[in-house]
Design an enzyme around this catalytic site. Structure first.
Site, mmCIF file in Angstrom:
data_model
loop_
_atom_site.group_PDB
_atom_site.id
_atom_site.type_symbol
_atom_site.label_atom_id
_atom_site.label_comp_id
_atom_site.label_asym_id
_atom_site.label_seq_id
_atom_site.Cartn_x
_atom_site.Cartn_y
_atom_site.Cartn_z
ATOM 1 N N GLU A 215 0.846 -1.200 0.000
ATOM 2 C CA GLU A 215 0.000 0.000 0.000
ATOM 3 C C GLU A 215 0.880 1.247 0.000
ATOM 4 O O GLU A 215 2.094 1.182 0.169
ATOM 5 C CB GLU A 215 -0.968 -0.018 1.188
ATOM 6 C CG GLU A 215 -0.303 -0.014 2.551
ATOM 7 C CD GLU A 215 -1.293 -0.217 3.709
ATOM 8 O OE1 GLU A 215 -2.389 -0.777 3.520
ATOM 9 O OE2 GLU A 215 -0.949 0.201 4.825
ATOM 10 N N HIS A 223 -1.319 8.904 14.198
ATOM 11 C CA HIS A 223 -2.023 7.643 14.489
ATOM 12 C C HIS A 223 -3.288 8.024 15.273
ATOM 13 O O HIS A 223 -3.198 8.482 16.408
ATOM 14 C CB HIS A 223 -1.130 6.715 15.318
ATOM 15 C CG HIS A 223 -1.828 5.461 15.763
ATOM 16 N ND1 HIS A 223 -1.460 4.198 15.339
ATOM 17 C CD2 HIS A 223 -2.888 5.279 16.582
ATOM 18 C CE1 HIS A 223 -2.270 3.306 15.884
ATOM 19 N NE2 HIS A 223 -3.147 3.938 16.643
ATOM 20 N N ARG A 306 -9.917 -6.326 20.686
ATOM 21 C CA ARG A 306 -9.723 -6.545 22.132
ATOM 22 C C ARG A 306 -9.695 -5.199 22.850
ATOM 23 O O ARG A 306 -9.702 -4.150 22.218
ATOM 24 C CB ARG A 306 -8.386 -7.246 22.350
ATOM 25 C CG ARG A 306 -7.253 -6.435 21.721
ATOM 26 C CD ARG A 306 -5.885 -6.906 22.076
ATOM 27 N NE ARG A 306 -4.874 -6.308 21.229
ATOM 28 C CZ ARG A 306 -4.332 -5.113 21.401
ATOM 29 N NH1 ARG A 306 -4.712 -4.354 22.406
ATOM 30 N NH2 ARG A 306 -3.411 -4.641 20.573
#
Ligand code: ADP
Length: 464
Positions: A215, A223, A306
């Site tokens: 990619e 982030h 999670r």
């Protein structure tokens, strides 16, 4: 509320009154606390290295499942399943790390007739394969990093054509990769073939599958991640954005919520896409969609199926206890609120306090001889350690999370500085001095540094 007597949804067998916590350290204690508040009994499993941990004393039962090495204890599936059987636990909470994203373990738990506190094994499997995850996200309308949602072919000419079409620089990634490994940035066509060869071999050895994909490599992203909560009955909400750009070797060091300087309309739209994706894949429990954010655009990179280390910053701003919600969903409850009920207020930071040298990052195991915790308004410390605790060399060096909440970002920054000044740990080295420096860094204070900022700051600092 005592959930053991609460009515569960018709047809859902998810009734349990005791939870086995298949983890250790601060997260084991965090989960134990949420269970106790709900009136659920707890079974703690532990290795011989953790036999003296304080949090074992506050559990209803504790079982030693093996030696210090995680392979023989915390990721030893049969030992954990046997402990669940022997103690009569009705559910297993995997925490983070260890077996938390292991689809085979989730399946084995369900096959034993117990409840796995997490999404269905199938969702873990799909999201654990980064190519399958990307395909599922594109189908749900979640924006992804430019590049095909298929594995790279073997033919080198075809690989070169794909990279050319994306445009250099590109990043070659292992479909089964994790923990920041199995990735290689390629700046020009001349180095592509070698990068593919090396990454494929690494992937085959480390992740058991040689599948790769490619990619666009984004040069200065932040982030930014979105916390979701879904009940498996078609109700899914986003609980806000976090910024975790301050990283070293792809390990997060400081996290904050909300992620600043992102236009509301864009944040709302991508959050809605994530909630939609949860509905489409039949997701259940808490989860995190991780994105790179650059020039006003979100690009999905992966989903963590999670609870995450940094979940407290979302709890502080939303007022929602995510572990409690995880347990309620596992018990078969529907979400008690919808998107309109979720309002985030103020600002929160989390510092990961590790037992390590603050500048070389070498682990610093040993005896904690003294420890003073910060307190006062808006301060939370999640830790399993205190004076007299021996930090084991066998595990992650995280020994505490310092979390603050303020009415706004400047107040939260000020509060973190104050809390860091009150925090002291003696006997082992910690990264507290590093955190104190970070909270004086003008670029961090201004907000919105990219994922390379901390590394750049380090190299500038080491040249001084
Ligand atoms: P892992 O599962 O190993 O954590 P991720 O796909 O989440 O891998 O990527 C980890 C980190 O690698 C990201 O936080 C980012 O720093 C970097 N990264 C991954 N993909 C890209 C990309 N397309 N462009 C730039 N950086 C990337």
């Amino acid at each position: 509320m005592d959930v053991t007597s609460a009515k569960t949804v018709a047809g859902n067998p998810a009734v349990f009154d005791s939870v086995l916590i298949a983890n250790r350290g601060e997260i084991a204690l965090r989960i134990q606390r949420a269970c106790r508040e709900l009136g659920l009994k707890t079974v703690m499993v532990h290795s011989t290295a953790d036999s003296n941990a304080d949090y074992l004393k506050s559990a209803d039962l504790s079982v030693c499942i093996g030696p210090a090495s995680p392979g023989q204890s915390y990721i030893n599936k049969s030992a954990i399943l046997l402990a669940a059987k022997l103690t009569g636990a009705g559910a297993i909470h995997p925490g983070y790390g260890f077996l938390s994203e292991n689809a085979g373990f989730a399946q084995a738990v369900e096959d034993m007739g117990l409840v796995f506190i997490g999404p269905p094994a199938e969702a873990i499997r799909t999201m654990g394969d980064k190519i399958a995850a990307k395909r599922a996200m594109l189908a749900a309308g979640v924006p992804c990093v430019p590049g095909p949602d298929t594995a790279l072919p073997d033919d080198t000419a075809e690989i070169a054509r794909i990279a050319e079409e994306i445009g250099y620089p590109v990043i070659v990634k292992a479909a089964g990769g994790g923990g920041g490994r199995g990735m290689r940035v390629v700046h020009d066509a001349a180095s592509l073939a070698d990068a593919v060869l090396v990454t494929r071999e690494e992937a085959r050895r480390a992740f058991g599958t040689p599948e790769l994909y490619v990619e666009k490599f984004l040069q200065h992203p932040r982030h930014v991640e979105i916390q979701v909560l879904s009940d498996g009955f078609g109700n899914a909400v986003s609980v806000g954005l976090r910024d975790c750009s301050l990283q070293r070797r792809h390990q997060k060091v400081v996290e904050e919520a909300p992620a600043i300087a992102i236009p509301d309309a864009i944040a709302r739209s991508v959050s809605e896409r994530c909630a939609d994706a949860c509905r489409q894949i039949g997701y259940r429990g808490v989860g995190t969609f991780e994105f790179l954010y650059e020039n006003g655009e979100f690009y999905f990179i992966e989903m963590n199926t999670r609870l995450q280390v940094e979940h407290p910053v979302t709890e502080m701003t939303s007022g929602i206890d995510l572990v409690r919600q995880q347990l309620l969903v596992a018990l078969g409850h529907r979400l008690e609120f919808d998107q309109a009920d979720i309002t985030c207020s103020g600002h929160s930071f989390e510092c990961r306090i590790n037992a390590e040298d603050p500048y070389t990052f070498l682990p610093s195991p040993g005896l904690i001889t003294a420890m003073a915790l910060p307190g006062g308004p808006g301060v939370r410390v999640d830790t399993h350690v205190s004076a007299g605790y021996r930090v084991s060399p066998h595990y992650d060096s995280l020994i505490a999370k310092l979390i603050v909440h303020g009415a706004d970002r400047p107040q939260a920054l000020q509060r973190m500085r104050r809390a860091l000044s009150e925090f002291s740990i003696a006997g082992v080295s910690t990264n507290l001095p590093l955190h104190r420096e970070i909270f004086e860094d003008p670029a961090f204070i201004a907000g919105g540094p990219d994922i390379h900022h901390l590394e750049t700051w380090f190299s500038a600092r080491s040249k001084q």
